[in-house]
Design a protein around this motif. Structure first.
Motif, PDB file in Angstrom:
ATOM      1  N   SER A 259       0.776  -1.094  -0.158  1.00 21.99           N
ATOM      2  CA  SER A 259       0.062  -0.075   0.019  1.00 21.99           C
ATOM      3  C   SER A 259       0.896   1.435  -0.061  1.00 21.99           C
ATOM      4  O   SER A 259       0.450   2.472   0.045  1.00 21.99           O
ATOM      5  N   GLY A 260       2.246   1.339   0.021  1.00 25.54           N
ATOM      6  CA  GLY A 260       2.966   2.480  -0.054  1.00 25.54           C
ATOM      7  C   GLY A 260       3.590   2.940   1.303  1.00 25.54           C
ATOM      8  O   GLY A 260       4.223   3.843   1.332  1.00 25.54           O
ATOM      9  N   LYS A 261       3.297   2.166   2.228  1.00 24.77           N
ATOM     10  CA  LYS A 261       3.704   2.460   3.667  1.00 24.77           C
ATOM     11  C   LYS A 261       5.133   2.225   3.691  1.00 24.77           C
ATOM     12  O   LYS A 261       5.876   1.112   3.302  1.00 24.77           O
ATOM     13  N   LYS A 262       5.874   2.813   5.168  1.00 20.82           N
ATOM     14  CA  LYS A 262       7.068   2.417   5.116  1.00 20.82           C
ATOM     15  C   LYS A 262       7.215   1.635   6.375  1.00 20.82           C
ATOM     16  O   LYS A 262       6.657   2.019   7.634  1.00 20.82           O
ATOM     17  N   VAL A 263       8.058   0.607   6.509  1.00 14.97           N
ATOM     18  CA  VAL A 263       8.095  -0.187   7.640  1.00 14.97           C
ATOM     19  C   VAL A 263       9.478  -0.536   7.861  1.00 14.97           C
ATOM     20  O   VAL A 263      10.366  -0.898   6.925  1.00 14.97           O
ATOM     21  N   TYR A 264      10.229   0.216   9.002  1.00 15.94           N
ATOM     22  CA  TYR A 264      11.673  -0.009   9.353  1.00 15.94           C
ATOM     23  C   TYR A 264      11.566  -1.380   9.914  1.00 15.94           C
ATOM     24  O   TYR A 264      11.035  -1.948  10.828  1.00 15.94           O
ATOM     25  N   VAL A 265      12.883  -2.222   9.337  1.00 11.44           N
ATOM     26  CA  VAL A 265      13.170  -3.623   9.663  1.00 11.44           C
ATOM     27  C   VAL A 265      14.667  -3.930   9.917  1.00 11.44           C
ATOM     28  O   VAL A 265      15.446  -3.004   9.390  1.00 11.44           O
ATOM     29  N   ALA A 266      14.921  -4.948  10.606  1.00  5.97           N
ATOM     30  CA  ALA A 266      16.170  -5.602  10.794  1.00  5.97           C
ATOM     31  C   ALA A 266      16.213  -6.695   9.978  1.00  5.97           C
ATOM     32  O   ALA A 266      15.510  -7.637  10.415  1.00  5.97           O
ATOM     33  N   PHE A 267      17.469  -6.852   9.207  1.00  6.76           N
ATOM     34  CA  PHE A 267      17.192  -8.124   8.300  1.00  6.76           C
ATOM     35  C   PHE A 267      18.494  -9.146   8.923  1.00  6.76           C
ATOM     36  O   PHE A 267      19.457  -8.905   9.094  1.00  6.76           O
ATOM     37  N   VAL A 268      18.244 -10.217   8.617  1.00  9.68           N
ATOM     38  CA  VAL A 268      19.161 -11.658   8.805  1.00  9.68           C
ATOM     39  C   VAL A 268      18.907 -12.569   7.725  1.00  9.68           C
ATOM     40  O   VAL A 268      17.928 -13.139   7.693  1.00  9.68           O
ATOM     41  N   ASP A 276      21.128 -23.614  -3.103  1.00  2.35           N
ATOM     42  CA  ASP A 276      19.547 -24.006  -2.882  1.00  2.35           C
ATOM     43  C   ASP A 276      18.563 -22.821  -2.569  1.00  2.35           C
ATOM     44  O   ASP A 276      17.406 -22.948  -2.017  1.00  2.35           O
ATOM     45  N   GLY A 277      19.101 -21.528  -2.445  1.00  2.00           N
ATOM     46  CA  GLY A 277      18.516 -20.602  -2.204  1.00  2.00           C
ATOM     47  C   GLY A 277      18.877 -19.514  -0.979  1.00  2.00           C
ATOM     48  O   GLY A 277      19.657 -20.047  -0.468  1.00  2.00           O
ATOM     49  N   ALA A 278      17.863 -19.015  -0.465  1.00  7.14           N
ATOM     50  CA  ALA A 278      18.069 -18.062   0.882  1.00  7.14           C
ATOM     51  C   ALA A 278      16.806 -18.122   1.595  1.00  7.14           C
ATOM     52  O   ALA A 278      15.704 -18.169   1.070  1.00  7.14           O
ATOM     53  N   ILE A 279      17.167 -17.817   2.948  1.00  5.42           N
ATOM     54  CA  ILE A 279      15.888 -17.454   3.875  1.00  5.42           C
ATOM     55  C   ILE A 279      16.162 -16.257   4.311  1.00  5.42           C
ATOM     56  O   ILE A 279      17.376 -15.891   5.143  1.00  5.42           O
ATOM     57  N   ALA A 280      15.282 -15.263   4.355  1.00  9.48           N
ATOM     58  CA  ALA A 280      15.297 -14.000   4.880  1.00  9.48           C
ATOM     59  C   ALA A 280      14.426 -13.789   6.189  1.00  9.48           C
ATOM     60  O   ALA A 280      13.368 -14.134   6.081  1.00  9.48           O
ATOM     61  N   VAL A 281      14.996 -13.495   7.114  1.00 15.41           N
ATOM     62  CA  VAL A 281      14.247 -13.237   8.492  1.00 15.41           C
ATOM     63  C   VAL A 281      14.497 -11.785   8.826  1.00 15.41           C
ATOM     64  O   VAL A 281      15.453 -11.213   9.120  1.00 15.41           O
ATOM     65  N   PHE A 282      13.162 -11.070   8.997  1.00 16.84           N
ATOM     66  CA  PHE A 282      13.097  -9.741   9.330  1.00 16.84           C
ATOM     67  C   PHE A 282      12.391  -9.282  10.311  1.00 16.84           C
ATOM     68  O   PHE A 282      11.123  -9.980  10.699  1.00 16.84           O
ATOM     69  N   ARG A 283      12.539  -8.227  11.145  1.00 19.47           N
ATOM     70  CA  ARG A 283      11.662  -7.883  12.270  1.00 19.47           C
ATOM     71  C   ARG A 283      11.329  -6.344  12.207  1.00 19.47           C
ATOM     72  O   ARG A 283      12.180  -5.622  11.963  1.00 19.47           O
ATOM     73  N   ASP A 284      10.129  -6.089  12.587  1.00 24.23           N
ATOM     74  CA  ASP A 284       9.806  -4.741  12.495  1.00 24.23           C
ATOM     75  C   ASP A 284      10.462  -4.189  13.767  1.00 24.23           C
ATOM     76  O   ASP A 284      10.155  -4.187  14.886  1.00 24.23           O
ATOM     77  N   ILE A 285      10.974  -2.947  13.715  1.00 30.23           N
ATOM     78  CA  ILE A 285      11.647  -2.139  14.358  1.00 30.23           C
ATOM     79  C   ILE A 285      11.279  -0.573  14.403  1.00 30.23           C
ATOM     80  O   ILE A 285      11.948   0.362  15.212  1.00 30.23           O
ATOM     81  N   THR A 286      10.017  -0.445  13.792  1.00 31.24           N
ATOM     82  CA  THR A 286       9.553   0.976  13.637  1.00 31.24           C
ATOM     83  C   THR A 286       9.277   1.430  15.059  1.00 31.24           C
ATOM     84  O   THR A 286       9.875   2.721  15.418  1.00 31.24           O
ATOM     85  N   LYS A 287       8.666   0.636  15.941  1.00 29.87           N
ATOM     86  CA  LYS A 287       8.383   1.194  17.137  1.00 29.87           C
ATOM     87  C   LYS A 287       9.483   1.492  18.246  1.00 29.87           C
ATOM     88  O   LYS A 287       9.479   2.340  18.770  1.00 29.87           O
ATOM     89  N   GLU A 288      10.542   0.490  18.148  1.00 34.02           N
ATOM     90  CA  GLU A 288      11.841   0.544  18.987  1.00 34.02           C
ATOM     91  C   GLU A 288      12.812   1.839  18.383  1.00 34.02           C
ATOM     92  O   GLU A 288      13.128   2.603  19.192  1.00 34.02           O
ATOM     93  N   ARG A 289      12.612   2.119  17.105  1.00 35.99           N
ATOM     94  CA  ARG A 289      13.229   3.368  16.679  1.00 35.99           C
ATOM     95  C   ARG A 289      12.685   4.508  17.006  1.00 35.99           C
ATOM     96  O   ARG A 289      13.327   5.357  17.573  1.00 35.99           O
TER      97      ARG A 289
END
Length: 694
Positions: A259-268, A276-289
């Motif tokens: 929808s065009g909103k911005k969400v700040y995240v931390a990626f691993v 065989d590919g990759a697995i992306a794990v991300f966490r929403d840090i907007t509130k912490e920020r």
């Protein structure tokens, strides 16, 4: 192959041979040949078109048909004395492939045929042994050959069944964990196709599983940097993992949702096996920020507001300890000394908090200059020798040699760097002071080395050391090693975090190597500058400094007066040109006005120029931790100023005594003077009390 052989013998015996006796011996009936043809055709069909799940039933039926064909061939060609008994034995030896049921069925059929032949008189008693051996020996051999294989296959099948069941259970558990986890999880193939997207990732990205699966990951993970600049495809962390095959961590990225909103995240992002590919794990840090930002603003405001009264407390306590400004007994001096040390510690804490908030917000100002790191570090080490000596420690600066090199010439290298001197001084001060503080006995060694690209400073101690579990967190904000050895040593956990921020701002890096109970070595690396470029840059800096010093003397005096750190020079106001006005002179014009009288005769008026009146600022008084120059008392100047009417230039007018007041000197801003400077040289900043008139 056996069926084709039977068909070939049938064709040869019926149509190709002229030897009638051999043809009768190898006689094959049309029925047997027909069954052999059916077996051959069925074998070809089963080989190409049998489904895998129907393979065993089809092969069992085909084998049964082959056994019937071979048995009929033996019976029609003479029974026990048939030349095709060997063919029968070759066929029946494979009965064990189909287990005990196959062996039992053929064994029963063979023995029934032998019994029937015996009772019907087709064979005599002496041929029974031969018939029994020819009919049952293949069954025995088949059992020996294939029973063990059956056992192995059964065990293998059981193991495969258990493994499949275990994999299904693990897969179910993994799916449950992925679905329930609060972090977003996206699994992509080597080609970038999205294979898995869990509910948390769906919520953060705005893409449902039905819409997102099998799309390219860049369609879902539209990433930007924290400053809002889009990340190019080649710099995308998922692409880097797919290309390089190594784990990537990103602490502050921004996802643009559907929808065009911005969400700040931390990626691993981690690779899955080889290609065989990759697995992306991300966490929403907007509130912490947002919380960290609010916390940083509060700390910055509170520290700034509290630093001023703490500085005043520190200054007045310093004055109380100074014998030139106060007289106190030894007991009070002991109390005030402790209070003064606590005030200093509190002031350092507030300054660290302010620096940390500036570092977090990116407000740290860099003022780089060319320095010789060897000489720069030497000055810092020399300044801390007293602290090391007070604890009985040996503080060694390696570029200057050691006790073993006393009396010899030690050549120190010249290593240039273009960094902020104040920031580098703060880092080195902190690291060397920490080494001294956490070393109970032994030595602290500071060394400066270099490569072609970096200058490295190493601070090694023989102190307490750092436990291995604390090393990964050592440079985090407010983190302190908490054990019985360090609990009695003060600290806030901000120093090393600030060191990391300052070094990173210089495009350098900082790390530590430590062994618990044996000591630690802290390393910093900053970019090295070659001699040619350093010399050129120093010349430009010197030129800029000369241009700055060439400003008008009045500007320099005003700046020095405002700073309160330079003695104010006497200010002489030059005499302006004579001015005849009917109104009272302005303060600027009245500072130095020559006396001019109109002549009594119509002769041209003559002017009598007097010496200009000079006003000197008294020497600035120094008081406590602040230096200021009070405004001088306004002197009164009397001058004979003629009043000349423009309409009557030859009329003599009596001189009128006027009082001129010079323009008041603006009160300069107070400038903080470091208490350490005040304590080292109190006479420079403190004026003796004037004697009171009796």
């Amino acid at each position: 192959m056996l069926a084709l052989l039977i068909i070939a013998l049938y064709i040869w015996g019926q149509h190709l041979t002229t030897n009638s006796s051999l043809a009768s011996t190898l006689y094959i009936s049309p029925v047997t040949a027909g069954l052999a043809g059916v077996v051959a055709i069925a074998a070809i069909v089963c080989y190409f078109w049998t489904p895998k799940d129907k393979l065993i039933p089809f092969s069992a039926g085909l084998y049964s048909l082959l056994v019937v064909t071979t048995g009929l061939l033996v019976v029609q060609s003479g029974g026990v004395g048939s030349p095709f008994v060997a063919v029968w034995m070759a066929v029946s030896v494979f009965a064990g492939l189909y287990g005990l049921y196959g062996l039992a069925g053929i064994t029963v059929a063979v023995n029934l045929y032998i019994a029937y032949s015996l009772f019907s008189g087709q064979i005599i008693r002496t041929d029974i042994i031969v018939a029994a051996i020819a009919g049952n020996l293949p069954m025995f051999v088949s059992y020996i050959l294939w029973h063990g294989r059956e056992t192995i296959e059964e065990a293998h099948d059981q193991n495969m069944t258990k493994l499949n069941k275990s994999l299904e259970q693990e897969s179910t558990k993994s799916d449950a964990i992925i679905q329930a986890i609060g972090d977003g999880v996206i699994v992509v193939s080597q080609t970038g196709e999205v294979l898995v997207i869990n509910p948390a990732a769906q919520q953060m990205t705005g893409w449902s599983a039905d819409d997102g699966l099998h799309l390219h990951f860049e369609s879902i993970l539209k990433l930007q940097n924290a400053d809002g600049t889009p990340i190019e495809s080649g710099a995308n962390p998922v692409s880097r993992v797919l290309n390089v095959g190594q784990q990537v961590r990103e602490n502050e990225l921004c996802i643009i949702t559907k929808s065009g909103k911005k969400v700040y995240v931390a990626f691993v992002i981690s690779p899955m096996g080889e290609g065989d590919g990759a697995i992306a794990v991300f966490r929403d840090i907007t509130k912490e920020r947002d919380e960290e930002k609010a916390q940083a603003e509060f700390i910055s405001t509170a520290s700034h507001e509290m630093r001023t009264p703490v500085a005043s407390i520190e200054g007045y306590l310093g004055l109380a300890l100074n014998p030139n400004t106060a007289t106190i007994d030894e007991k009070a001096r002991d109390f005030i000394t402790k209070a003064h040390a606590s005030a200093q510690h509190l002031g350092h804490l507030f300054q660290d908090l302010l620096d940390v908030t500036k570092a977090d917000d990116g407000r740290l100002k860099e003022t780089p200059a060319v320095i010789d790191v060897v000489e720069f570090t030497r000055d810092i080490v020399v300044g801390l020798q007293a602290k090391a000596s007070d604890k009985g420690l040996e503080l060694i600066y390696k570029p200057d040699g050691s006790k073993t090199t006393t009396g010899t010439t030690v050549i120190s290298p010249v290593l240039f760097a273009h960094v902020d001197k104040d920031h580098l001084r703060e880092v080195l001060d902190n690291l060397v002071e920490n080494a001294v503080k956490y070393t109970l006995e032994g030595s602290v060694t500071v060394d400066v080395t270099a490569t072609d690209d970096y200058v490295r400073v190493a601070i090694a101690d023989s102190g307490l050391g750092i436990p291995a579990e604390d090393l990964p967190h050592l440079f985090q904000k407010f983190y302190r090693v908490d054990n019985s050895d360090t609990r009695e040593i003060g600290g806030t956990g901000l120093g090393l975090y600030l060191c990391r921020k300052l070094i990173e701002a210089m495009d350098g890096r900082i790390w530590v190597e430590s062994e618990y109970k044996k000591g630690s070595t802290f390393y910093i690396e900053i970019p090295r500058m070659d001699r040619l470029k350093a010399t050129e840059l120093m010349e430009r800096e010197a030129l800029a400094a000369r241009q700055a010093s060439a400003q008008p003397a009045s500007d320099t005096a005003n700046v020095a007066s405002e700073l309160g750190t330079v003695e104010s020079a006497p200010v002489v106001t030059p005499a302006p040109a004579p001015i005849a006005e009917t109104a009272a002179p302005t303060p600027a014009a009245a500072e130095a006005v020559p006396v001019e009288l109109a002549p009594a005769t119509p002769e041209p008026a003559s002017s009598l120029a007097s010496e200009p009146i000079q006003f000197e600022d008294p020497e600035p008084r120094r008081f406590g931790a602040v230096a200021y120059a009070p405004a001088p008392a306004a002197p009164t100047a009397i001058s004979a100023q003629p009043i000349v009417s423009p309409a009557e230039p030859n009329t003599l007018v009596a001189p009128v005594a006027t009082t001129t007041t010079p323009r008041a000197t603006p009160r300069p801003e107070r400038a903080n003077i470091p208490l350490s400077s005040l304590e080292r040289n109190p006479a420079q900043y403190i004026a003796p009390r004037p004697e009171q008139p009796k």
